[in-house]
Design a protein around this motif. Sequence first.
Motif, mmCIF file in Angstrom:
data_model
loop_
_atom_site.group_PDB
_atom_site.id
_atom_site.type_symbol
_atom_site.label_atom_id
_atom_site.label_comp_id
_atom_site.label_asym_id
_atom_site.label_seq_id
_atom_site.Cartn_x
_atom_site.Cartn_y
_atom_site.Cartn_z
ATOM 1 N N CYS A 139 5.497 1.765 26.927
ATOM 2 C CA CYS A 139 5.087 3.067 27.776
ATOM 3 C C CYS A 139 3.748 2.809 28.516
ATOM 4 N N THR A 140 3.737 1.904 29.469
ATOM 5 C CA THR A 140 2.671 1.269 30.129
ATOM 6 C C THR A 140 1.551 2.306 30.601
ATOM 7 N N SER A 141 2.027 3.436 31.106
ATOM 8 C CA SER A 141 1.246 4.287 31.901
ATOM 9 C C SER A 141 0.569 5.548 30.785
ATOM 10 N N LEU A 142 0.766 5.367 29.546
ATOM 11 C CA LEU A 142 0.448 6.368 28.632
ATOM 12 C C LEU A 142 -1.062 5.914 28.220
ATOM 13 N N ALA A 143 -1.951 6.874 28.505
ATOM 14 C CA ALA A 143 -3.314 6.684 28.306
ATOM 15 C C ALA A 143 -4.039 7.466 27.338
ATOM 16 N N THR A 144 -3.201 8.443 26.668
ATOM 17 C CA THR A 144 -3.827 9.307 25.449
ATOM 18 C C THR A 144 -2.687 9.699 24.587
ATOM 19 N N ILE A 145 -3.018 9.873 23.384
ATOM 20 C CA ILE A 145 -2.074 10.058 22.389
ATOM 21 C C ILE A 145 -2.959 10.705 21.362
ATOM 22 N N ASN A 146 -2.582 12.106 20.955
ATOM 23 C CA ASN A 146 -3.145 12.922 19.959
ATOM 24 C C ASN A 146 -2.217 12.796 18.887
ATOM 25 N N LEU A 147 -2.288 12.116 17.736
ATOM 26 C CA LEU A 147 -1.251 11.930 16.734
ATOM 27 C C LEU A 147 -1.532 13.649 15.953
ATOM 28 N N PRO A 148 -0.435 13.997 15.205
ATOM 29 C CA PRO A 148 -0.669 15.176 14.736
ATOM 30 C C PRO A 148 -1.155 15.090 13.097
ATOM 31 N N ASN A 149 -1.746 16.019 12.779
ATOM 32 C CA ASN A 149 -2.729 16.235 11.168
ATOM 33 C C ASN A 149 -1.668 15.943 10.188
ATOM 34 N N ASN A 150 -0.333 16.095 10.296
ATOM 35 C CA ASN A 150 0.556 15.815 9.091
ATOM 36 C C ASN A 150 1.353 14.552 9.039
ATOM 37 N N LEU A 151 0.855 13.720 10.022
ATOM 38 C CA LEU A 151 1.566 12.223 10.551
ATOM 39 C C LEU A 151 1.296 11.420 9.122
ATOM 40 N N VAL A 152 2.353 10.663 8.347
ATOM 41 C CA VAL A 152 1.926 10.044 7.235
ATOM 42 C C VAL A 152 2.207 8.543 7.426
ATOM 43 N N CYS A 153 2.920 8.052 8.628
ATOM 44 C CA CYS A 153 3.714 6.817 8.659
ATOM 45 C C CYS A 153 3.983 6.433 10.298
ATOM 46 N N ILE A 154 3.063 5.552 10.432
ATOM 47 C CA ILE A 154 3.632 4.755 11.914
ATOM 48 C C ILE A 154 3.889 3.262 11.778
ATOM 49 N N GLU A 155 5.404 3.257 11.897
ATOM 50 C CA GLU A 155 5.976 2.156 11.574
ATOM 51 C C GLU A 155 5.747 0.926 12.847
ATOM 52 N N ARG A 156 6.205 -0.128 12.669
ATOM 53 C CA ARG A 156 5.686 -1.350 13.255
ATOM 54 C C ARG A 156 5.732 -1.538 14.881
ATOM 55 N N GLU A 157 4.902 -1.704 15.462
ATOM 56 C CA GLU A 157 4.968 -2.114 16.964
ATOM 57 C C GLU A 157 5.104 -0.871 17.550
ATOM 58 N N ALA A 158 4.893 0.609 17.134
ATOM 59 C CA ALA A 158 5.186 1.760 17.589
ATOM 60 C C ALA A 158 4.524 2.237 18.913
ATOM 61 N N PHE A 159 3.304 1.552 19.118
ATOM 62 C CA PHE A 159 2.749 1.744 20.417
ATOM 63 C C PHE A 159 2.394 0.346 21.197
ATOM 64 N N LEU A 199 -3.136 2.554 27.153
ATOM 65 C CA LEU A 199 -3.407 3.326 25.954
ATOM 66 C C LEU A 199 -4.860 3.230 25.499
ATOM 67 N N GLU A 200 -5.961 3.904 25.607
ATOM 68 C CA GLU A 200 -7.260 3.879 25.396
ATOM 69 C C GLU A 200 -7.989 4.997 24.538
ATOM 70 N N ASN A 201 -7.071 5.994 24.386
ATOM 71 C CA ASN A 201 -7.693 7.129 23.614
ATOM 72 C C ASN A 201 -6.727 7.560 22.554
ATOM 73 N N ILE A 202 -6.932 7.220 21.469
ATOM 74 C CA ILE A 202 -6.016 7.514 20.335
ATOM 75 C C ILE A 202 -6.738 8.533 19.213
ATOM 76 N N THR A 203 -6.135 9.665 19.182
ATOM 77 C CA THR A 203 -6.814 10.641 17.765
ATOM 78 C C THR A 203 -5.730 10.357 16.697
ATOM 79 N N VAL A 204 -6.194 9.922 15.729
ATOM 80 C CA VAL A 204 -5.693 9.578 14.365
ATOM 81 C C VAL A 204 -6.226 10.353 13.244
ATOM 82 N N PRO A 205 -4.839 10.938 12.536
ATOM 83 C CA PRO A 205 -5.314 11.912 11.533
ATOM 84 C C PRO A 205 -5.624 11.333 10.189
ATOM 85 N N ASP A 206 -6.360 11.880 9.264
ATOM 86 C CA ASP A 206 -6.688 11.486 7.906
ATOM 87 C C ASP A 206 -5.382 11.581 6.992
ATOM 88 N N SER A 207 -4.443 11.944 7.544
ATOM 89 C CA SER A 207 -3.211 12.047 6.539
ATOM 90 C C SER A 207 -2.381 10.891 6.649
#
Length: 173
Positions: free
Chosen positions: A110-130, A136-144
């Motif tokens: 998704c080469t034009s995606l610049a920002t992603i805000n990952l939700p607070n209840n997210l627990v798992c991001i599997e391999r090569e998801a992004f 993609l320059e701005n990523i908000t990652v939750p403590d969860s």
Amino acid sequence: MKKILSLLICITLIMSNYVMVCAASNSGAVNSTVNWELDNGTLRITGYGEMANDDNFYGWKKLSGQIVNIEVSEGITLIGRMAFWDCDRLKNVSLPSTLKIIEDNAFTYCTSLATINLPNNLVCIEREAFDSCYDLENITVPDSLVYVGYQVFDDTAWFKNQPDGQIYVGKVL
């Protein structure tokens, strides 16, 4: 004259069926609990539970070049493997607070995606998801978050800006 008239009728019937098929292909079901619709560049995912299917085929794949925005509704708990692979015009993503898992390669290329805000209840991001989301320059990652797979943010502007090449997220390295 009859041949010309018959030919015109055939062409008209073929074209009307083609238009109906094209119009129908802008929406559908991912599985028994999740549906999708593409309208004016916005892909809306609605329903509840896991947004995955057994064969990793998503009806919007042929339309991926038209997708600029993705809205995933509350109730969705998992984004399936390769769900939005190569949506190269994608700019905006809205994810629900109910989301727990993003499976592998979900947003790869998704080469034009610049920002992603990952939700607070997210627990798992599997391999090569992004992976290979070059802008993609701005990523908000939750403590969860408790699991980050291999090369999740590889080839992103964000990862290239990490000072020591390591990702520190809550309790996860």
